[in-house]
Design a protein around this motif. Sequence first.
Motif, PDB file in Angstrom:
ATOM      1  N   GLY A  42       3.986  -2.578   5.040  1.00  0.00           N
ATOM      2  CA  GLY A  42       4.418  -2.271   3.851  1.00  0.00           C
ATOM      3  C   GLY A  42       3.798  -0.944   3.418  1.00  0.00           C
ATOM      4  O   GLY A  42       3.402  -0.718   2.175  1.00  0.00           O
ATOM      5  N   LEU A  43       3.424   0.070   4.135  1.00  0.00           N
ATOM      6  CA  LEU A  43       2.564   1.112   4.133  1.00  0.00           C
ATOM      7  C   LEU A  43       3.083   2.113   3.256  1.00  0.00           C
ATOM      8  O   LEU A  43       4.408   2.327   3.711  1.00  0.00           O
ATOM      9  N   PRO A  44       2.202   2.878   2.834  1.00  0.00           N
ATOM     10  CA  PRO A  44       2.905   4.025   2.016  1.00  0.00           C
ATOM     11  C   PRO A  44       3.767   5.116   3.159  1.00  0.00           C
ATOM     12  O   PRO A  44       3.264   5.312   4.338  1.00  0.00           O
ATOM     13  N   LEU A  45       4.896   5.769   2.692  1.00  0.00           N
ATOM     14  CA  LEU A  45       5.259   6.460   3.546  1.00  0.00           C
ATOM     15  C   LEU A  45       5.144   8.103   3.879  1.00  0.00           C
ATOM     16  O   LEU A  45       5.863   8.763   4.008  1.00  0.00           O
ATOM     17  N   PHE A  46       4.028   8.288   2.976  1.00  0.00           N
ATOM     18  CA  PHE A  46       3.712   9.599   2.891  1.00  0.00           C
ATOM     19  C   PHE A  46       2.381   9.897   3.681  1.00  0.00           C
ATOM     20  O   PHE A  46       1.776  11.018   3.512  1.00  0.00           O
ATOM     21  N   HIS A  47       1.969   8.969   4.601  1.00  0.00           N
ATOM     22  CA  HIS A  47       0.898   9.318   5.455  1.00  0.00           C
ATOM     23  C   HIS A  47       1.373   8.944   6.838  1.00  0.00           C
ATOM     24  O   HIS A  47       2.250   8.116   7.362  1.00  0.00           O
ATOM     25  N   VAL A  48       0.410   9.199   7.872  1.00  0.00           N
ATOM     26  CA  VAL A  48       0.505   8.752   9.325  1.00  0.00           C
ATOM     27  C   VAL A  48       0.753   7.511   9.582  1.00  0.00           C
ATOM     28  O   VAL A  48       1.732   7.022  10.195  1.00  0.00           O
ATOM     29  N   GLY A  82      -1.587  -2.969   9.498  1.00  0.00           N
ATOM     30  CA  GLY A  82      -2.113  -2.870   7.591  1.00  0.00           C
ATOM     31  C   GLY A  82      -3.607  -2.092   7.659  1.00  0.00           C
ATOM     32  O   GLY A  82      -4.050  -2.015   8.913  1.00  0.00           O
ATOM     33  N   VAL A  83      -3.839  -1.788   6.524  1.00  0.00           N
ATOM     34  CA  VAL A  83      -5.059  -1.254   6.327  1.00  0.00           C
ATOM     35  C   VAL A  83      -6.206  -2.221   6.037  1.00  0.00           C
ATOM     36  O   VAL A  83      -5.725  -3.341   5.819  1.00  0.00           O
ATOM     37  N   PRO A  84      -7.502  -2.107   6.125  1.00  0.00           N
ATOM     38  CA  PRO A  84      -8.288  -3.259   5.913  1.00  0.00           C
ATOM     39  C   PRO A  84      -8.348  -3.898   4.791  1.00  0.00           C
ATOM     40  O   PRO A  84      -8.275  -5.152   4.592  1.00  0.00           O
ATOM     41  N   GLY A 112      -8.131   6.900  14.146  1.00  0.00           N
ATOM     42  CA  GLY A 112      -7.266   8.164  14.083  1.00  0.00           C
ATOM     43  C   GLY A 112      -7.436   9.141  12.889  1.00  0.00           C
ATOM     44  O   GLY A 112      -7.972   8.646  12.008  1.00  0.00           O
ATOM     45  N   MET A 113      -6.732  10.161  12.666  1.00  0.00           N
ATOM     46  CA  MET A 113      -6.854  11.076  11.492  1.00  0.00           C
ATOM     47  C   MET A 113      -5.366  11.798  11.839  1.00  0.00           C
ATOM     48  O   MET A 113      -4.776  11.826  12.658  1.00  0.00           O
ATOM     49  N   THR A 114      -5.151  12.000  10.486  1.00  0.00           N
ATOM     50  CA  THR A 114      -3.645  12.924  10.208  1.00  0.00           C
ATOM     51  C   THR A 114      -3.863  13.995  11.142  1.00  0.00           C
ATOM     52  O   THR A 114      -2.693  14.226  11.894  1.00  0.00           O
ATOM     53  N   ILE A 166     -13.925  10.377   0.663  1.00  0.00           N
ATOM     54  CA  ILE A 166     -14.042   8.893   0.350  1.00  0.00           C
ATOM     55  C   ILE A 166     -12.844   8.265   1.073  1.00  0.00           C
ATOM     56  O   ILE A 166     -11.726   8.567   0.987  1.00  0.00           O
ATOM     57  N   LYS A 167     -13.025   6.955   1.704  1.00  0.00           N
ATOM     58  CA  LYS A 167     -11.990   6.213   1.944  1.00  0.00           C
ATOM     59  C   LYS A 167     -11.719   5.217   1.176  1.00  0.00           C
ATOM     60  O   LYS A 167     -12.446   4.188   1.182  1.00  0.00           O
ATOM     61  N   THR A 168     -10.607   5.128   0.290  1.00  0.00           N
ATOM     62  CA  THR A 168     -10.598   3.979  -0.635  1.00  0.00           C
ATOM     63  C   THR A 168      -9.212   3.315  -0.319  1.00  0.00           C
ATOM     64  O   THR A 168      -8.220   4.041  -0.359  1.00  0.00           O
TER      65      THR A 168
HETATM   66  C1  MCA Z   1      -2.873   1.377 -11.799  1.00  0.00           C
HETATM   67  N1  MCA Z   1      -1.617   1.766 -11.684  1.00  0.00           N
HETATM   68  C2  MCA Z   1      -1.514   2.764 -12.369  1.00  0.00           C
HETATM   69  C3  MCA Z   1      -2.544   3.128 -12.904  1.00  0.00           C
HETATM   70  N2  MCA Z   1      -3.668   2.421 -12.491  1.00  0.00           N
HETATM   71  N3  MCA Z   1      -0.469   3.608 -12.754  1.00  0.00           N
HETATM   72  C4  MCA Z   1      -0.462   4.433 -13.342  1.00  0.00           C
HETATM   73  N4  MCA Z   1      -1.994   4.984 -13.938  1.00  0.00           N
HETATM   74  C5  MCA Z   1      -2.669   4.246 -13.850  1.00  0.00           C
HETATM   75  N5  MCA Z   1      -4.060   4.539 -14.392  1.00  0.00           N
HETATM   76  C6  MCA Z   1      -0.647   1.264 -10.721  1.00  0.00           C
HETATM   77  C7  MCA Z   1      -0.380   1.881  -9.466  1.00  0.00           C
HETATM   78  O1  MCA Z   1       0.517   2.559  -9.493  1.00  0.00           O
HETATM   79  C8  MCA Z   1       0.091   0.686  -8.850  1.00  0.00           C
HETATM   80  O2  MCA Z   1       1.387   0.475  -8.873  1.00  0.00           O
HETATM   81  C9  MCA Z   1      -0.678  -0.321  -9.011  1.00  0.00           C
HETATM   82  O3  MCA Z   1      -1.111  -0.239 -10.443  1.00  0.00           O
HETATM   83  C10 MCA Z   1      -1.909  -0.753  -8.348  1.00  0.00           C
HETATM   84  O4  MCA Z   1      -2.452   0.166  -8.016  1.00  0.00           O
HETATM   85  P1  MCA Z   1      -3.801   0.392  -7.342  1.00  0.00           P
HETATM   86  O5  MCA Z   1      -4.803  -0.855  -8.048  1.00  0.00           O
HETATM   87  O6  MCA Z   1      -4.163   1.630  -6.982  1.00  0.00           O
HETATM   88  O7  MCA Z   1      -3.551  -0.058  -6.097  1.00  0.00           O
HETATM   89  P2  MCA Z   1      -4.183  -1.034  -4.837  1.00  0.00           P
HETATM   90  O8  MCA Z   1      -3.712  -2.490  -5.243  1.00  0.00           O
HETATM   91  O9  MCA Z   1      -5.792  -0.880  -5.145  1.00  0.00           O
HETATM   92  O10 MCA Z   1      -3.671  -0.684  -3.552  1.00  0.00           O
HETATM   93  C11 MCA Z   1      -4.273  -1.297  -2.434  1.00  0.00           C
HETATM   94  C12 MCA Z   1      -3.408  -0.913  -1.341  1.00  0.00           C
HETATM   95  C13 MCA Z   1      -3.245   0.747  -1.274  1.00  0.00           C
HETATM   96  C14 MCA Z   1      -1.963  -1.441  -1.263  1.00  0.00           C
HETATM   97  C15 MCA Z   1      -3.855  -1.451   0.045  1.00  0.00           C
HETATM   98  O11 MCA Z   1      -4.478   1.315  -1.302  1.00  0.00           O
HETATM   99  C16 MCA Z   1      -2.631   1.010   0.026  1.00  0.00           C
HETATM  100  O12 MCA Z   1      -1.506   1.160   0.008  1.00  0.00           O
HETATM  101  N6  MCA Z   1      -3.168   1.724   1.108  1.00  0.00           N
HETATM  102  C17 MCA Z   1      -2.630   2.262   2.103  1.00  0.00           C
HETATM  103  C18 MCA Z   1      -3.080   3.736   2.396  1.00  0.00           C
HETATM  104  C19 MCA Z   1      -2.676   4.279   3.727  1.00  0.00           C
HETATM  105  O13 MCA Z   1      -1.471   3.927   4.136  1.00  0.00           O
HETATM  106  N7  MCA Z   1      -3.691   5.191   4.472  1.00  0.00           N
HETATM  107  C20 MCA Z   1      -3.172   5.705   5.655  1.00  0.00           C
HETATM  108  C21 MCA Z   1      -3.698   7.083   5.767  1.00  0.00           C
HETATM  109  P3  MCA Z   1       2.650  -0.032  -7.883  1.00  0.00           P
HETATM  110  O14 MCA Z   1       2.129  -1.435  -7.377  1.00  0.00           O
HETATM  111  O15 MCA Z   1       3.841  -0.225  -8.576  1.00  0.00           O
HETATM  112  O16 MCA Z   1       2.858   0.970  -6.892  1.00  0.00           O
HETATM  113  S1  MCA Z   1      -3.232   8.008   7.208  1.00  0.00           S
HETATM  114  C22 MCA Z   1      -4.673   7.543   8.179  1.00  0.00           C
HETATM  115  O17 MCA Z   1      -5.782   7.059   7.546  1.00  0.00           O
HETATM  116  C23 MCA Z   1      -4.905   7.845   9.745  1.00  0.00           C
HETATM  117  C24 MCA Z   1      -4.002   8.726  10.350  1.00  0.00           C
HETATM  118  C25 MCA Z   1      -4.941   6.373  10.116  1.00  0.00           C
HETATM  119  O18 MCA Z   1      -5.917   5.845  10.767  1.00  0.00           O
HETATM  120  O19 MCA Z   1      -4.026   5.733   9.957  1.00  0.00           O
END
Ligand code: MCA
Length: 462
Positions: A174-180, A218-220, A270-272, A372-374
């Motif tokens: 269920g990962l975001p569709l705007f990253h690799v 999944g991510v960690p 990996g990396m983007t 930062i990796k969050t």
């Molecule tokens: C919170 N929300 C807000 C605010 N605060 N909205 C507006 N204003 C605010 N101040 C809302 C958010 O929009 C979200 O809504 C909900 O509150 C929860 O947000 P948040 O707390 O930030 O999310 P989380 O629960 O901490 O997210 C954890 C997560 C997320 C789901 C694990 O960090 C995630 O999806 N990570 C995946 C990252 C990823 O795919 N990285 C790959 C990069 P709503 O829930 O409605 O949206 S590619 C990469 O790294 C390389 C190539 C590799 O190796 O893969």
Amino acid sequence: MSASLLPSLDGRFGDGDTAVRVAGESVSWAQLARRAAAVAQHLAGMSAVAIRATPTLDTVVGVVAALMAGVPAVPMPADAGPMEREHMLRDSGATATIGDTQWPEVALPKISVEGETDWSGPQPAGDSTALIMYTSGTTGLPKGVVLSRRAIAADLDGLAEAWQWTPDDTLVHGLPLFHVHGLVLGVLGALRVGSRLIHTGKPTPQAYAEADGSMYFGVPTVWSRICAEPSLATSLRGARLVVSGSAPLPVAVFDDMTRLIGQSPIERYGMTETLITVSTRADGERRPGWVGVPIVGVESRLVDETGAVLDRDGSTIGELQIRGATMFDEYLNRPEATASSFDGDWFRTGDAAVIDAGGFHRIVGRQSVDIIKTGGFKVGAGEVEAALLTHHAVSEAAVIGVSDPDLGQRIVAFVVCDGVDGAVLIEHVAALLSVHKRPREVRIVDVLPRNAMGKVQKTLLT
Ligand code: MCA
Ligand code: AMP
């Protein structure tokens, strides 16, 4: 559609009724191809198209349409704020948008996702651009990473080989569709291999437990949240592979996964820019804290600060460098940044690592404190600082990543300001950038520690 990039859409694997399900909406591969064709016919010839990458089937249709038309797709965070949007649209040269783009300042034509046809255009060349994906750096605005169809194909084939990923699999994430991770591996991977795909909309423990897949990504943070609910984690016991990446998987989470899911996770790195280059193998050792060996077509080495190649002895730390078939072409419009990120044909990852005599890799950390990796998202400290400094009450800002049990690192901002509280500044950043780039905490200070040159000494921030 290129016969070579997404063979499932050429009918190569038959036509499962529910080949692709995203947030509860399902299509067969044939339907997906026809829906994408209806969009692709309006894209042909464009220089790039921006897609607001919500977790929906429309996003998948939009990306596939761009690939079909041979037009670079620019997946944009669904919640990108105006500062980010403006940069990505201008920098990428996108001439249209797809998706629910209620972006008041954007005047580009919108291509709607509707209808089905059998349109097909000329086959895009392997070296043509498939995706422009934005990634944060230590300073400045995010850079557009130009990824060719050939690099994506090489990466997905290398991973399929390492993970024994076949049409018999059902991939769940269920990962975001705007990253690799979510888009390239998580969508294009399934469409290339011909496995079914269930995208759960959000990566919640409940949704993963209910999905009944054979492979889970999944991510960690996702894995540690799943393990915090043992009754849900045990529902994944029927899976063939559970895969973690995008950030370091804590050993405690690795151990919890092993105990609750009944198998150790596959970790991959990996990396983007490089796509996924190093992974443990389905048929190989899974060692907590280590990310495995290079996939087919990829080579790695460690170097010291002088560029000398270091030993693979399992303890000498150096910068990890990567080369091979999965490499990006360039940072868009940034020739100097592209040139300085390579040493010959070796890409400097900026990650510190060790490699053992058997070729196993361990990522030790980032070389820069400004990355930062969050929650698996990469965020540049400079971008958050710049957003904070746009607030009239802020005179100085320094942003760091602080170790966090849930997110790996959480963004903490140290701010010199006058008459504003932290919550307001958090909202300010969340409104300008993607929400995940907001600081989770703001510490208001009188001064920032600086060295004799006036540079902020981030190691002194606590
Ligand atoms: C919170 N929300 C807000 C605010 N605060 N909205 C507006 N204003 C605010 N101040 C809302 C958010 O929009 C979200 O809504 C909900 O509150 C929860 O947000 P948040 O707390 O930030 O999310 P989380 O629960 O901490 O997210 C954890 C997560 C997320 C789901 C694990 O960090 C995630 O999806 N990570 C995946 C990252 C990823 O795919 N990285 C790959 C990069 P709503 O829930 O409605 O949206 S590619 C990469 O790294 C390389 C190539 C590799 O190796 O893969
Ligand atoms: P991104 O720019 O979002 O593609 O993030 C790439 C960065 O994520 C890498 O440079 C690493 O710092 C980190 N990363 C990705 N996978 C792993 C992993 N399995 N273990 C540790 N760090 C990782």
